[in-house]
Motif scaffolding. Structure first.
Motif, short mmCIF file in Angstrom:
data_model
loop_
_atom_site.label_atom_id
_atom_site.label_comp_id
_atom_site.label_asym_id
_atom_site.label_seq_id
_atom_site.Cartn_x
_atom_site.Cartn_y
_atom_site.Cartn_z
N HIS A 22 0.83 -1.21 0.00
CA HIS A 22 0.00 0.00 0.00
C HIS A 22 0.87 1.25 0.00
N GLN A 23 1.89 1.28 0.83
CA GLN A 23 2.78 2.45 0.89
C GLN A 23 3.46 2.69 -0.44
N ASN A 24 3.96 1.63 -1.05
CA ASN A 24 4.65 1.78 -2.32
C ASN A 24 3.72 2.37 -3.38
N PHE A 25 2.50 1.89 -3.42
CA PHE A 25 1.50 2.42 -4.35
C PHE A 25 1.34 3.93 -4.13
N LEU A 26 1.21 4.33 -2.86
CA LEU A 26 1.00 5.75 -2.55
C LEU A 26 2.24 6.61 -2.79
N GLU A 27 3.40 5.99 -2.86
CA GLU A 27 4.63 6.72 -3.14
C GLU A 27 4.77 7.06 -4.62
N TYR A 28 4.27 6.22 -5.49
CA TYR A 28 4.53 6.36 -6.93
C TYR A 28 3.34 6.78 -7.77
N VAL A 29 2.17 6.28 -7.48
CA VAL A 29 1.02 6.52 -8.36
C VAL A 29 0.56 7.98 -8.37
N PRO A 30 0.51 8.68 -7.23
CA PRO A 30 0.05 10.09 -7.30
C PRO A 30 0.91 10.98 -8.20
N LEU A 31 2.22 10.82 -8.17
CA LEU A 31 3.08 11.62 -9.03
C LEU A 31 2.79 11.32 -10.50
N PHE A 32 2.65 10.05 -10.83
CA PHE A 32 2.30 9.66 -12.19
C PHE A 32 0.98 10.32 -12.61
N LEU A 33 -0.02 10.27 -11.73
CA LEU A 33 -1.33 10.83 -12.07
C LEU A 33 -1.29 12.35 -12.21
N LEU A 34 -0.43 13.00 -11.47
CA LEU A 34 -0.29 14.45 -11.59
C LEU A 34 0.23 14.82 -12.99
N VAL A 35 1.26 14.14 -13.43
CA VAL A 35 1.80 14.39 -14.78
C VAL A 35 0.77 13.99 -15.83
N PHE A 36 0.10 12.88 -15.61
CA PHE A 36 -0.94 12.37 -16.50
C PHE A 36 -2.02 13.44 -16.71
N ALA A 37 -2.51 14.03 -15.61
CA ALA A 37 -3.55 15.06 -15.69
C ALA A 37 -3.03 16.30 -16.41
N ALA A 38 -1.80 16.69 -16.12
CA ALA A 38 -1.23 17.88 -16.78
C ALA A 38 -1.12 17.66 -18.28
#
Length: 135
Positions: free
Chosen positions: A52-68
């Motif tokens: 769970h921690q690993n998911f929360l470390e990496y996925v939000p940053l990916f999604l931020l760039v994805f949205a941009a």
């Protein structure tokens, strides 16, 4: 400006994060371990929490760039491809993260896939930004 592709993937990853959280939290409840991993360490709980921690470390940053990228007119096809690949990478990582097996193929596919997909997505974002700034 609506960003429906991002909305789709943020929603999928939010559900994924809740599933990982539930797996760790429900196991905590069953084992009676409130904080950390117990005495002696409960390695199954440690794996669930770390996944769970690993998911929360990496996925939000990916999604931020994805949205941009979507907000700046990036390719929808690109977003669907990297979004789907990230889902596969995160599933592989969740399956492959084992305390006693660093060499599990799922862990490698998940970690390497997450890093590569994030790098490619960020690179595309830089390319879009540079083209916009130079126009």
């Amino acid at each position: 400006m609506p960003i429906p592709i991002t909305l789709l993937y943020v929603s999928i990853f939010a559900i994924f994060a809740l599933v990982l959280s539930f797996r760790a939290g429900s196991f905590r409840g069953k084992s009676g371990i409130s904080v950390l991993f117990g005495e002696p360490n409960n390695m199954e709980l440690a794996e669930r929490v770390r996944t769970h921690q690993n998911f929360l470390e990496y996925v939000p940053l990916f999604l931020l760039v994805f949205a941009a990228i979507e907000l700046n007119g990036g390719s929808g096809i690109f977003l669907y491809i990297v979004g789907d690949l990230m889902i596969v990478a995160r599933i592989a990582h969740a399956i492959g993260l084992k305390h006693d097996n660093m060499g599990h193929p799922g862990r490698f596919i998940g970690a390497a896939g997450t890093a590569l997909i994030t790098l490619v997505t960020a690179g595309y974002g830089v390319w879009i930004a540079a083209n916009s700034l130079l126009s």
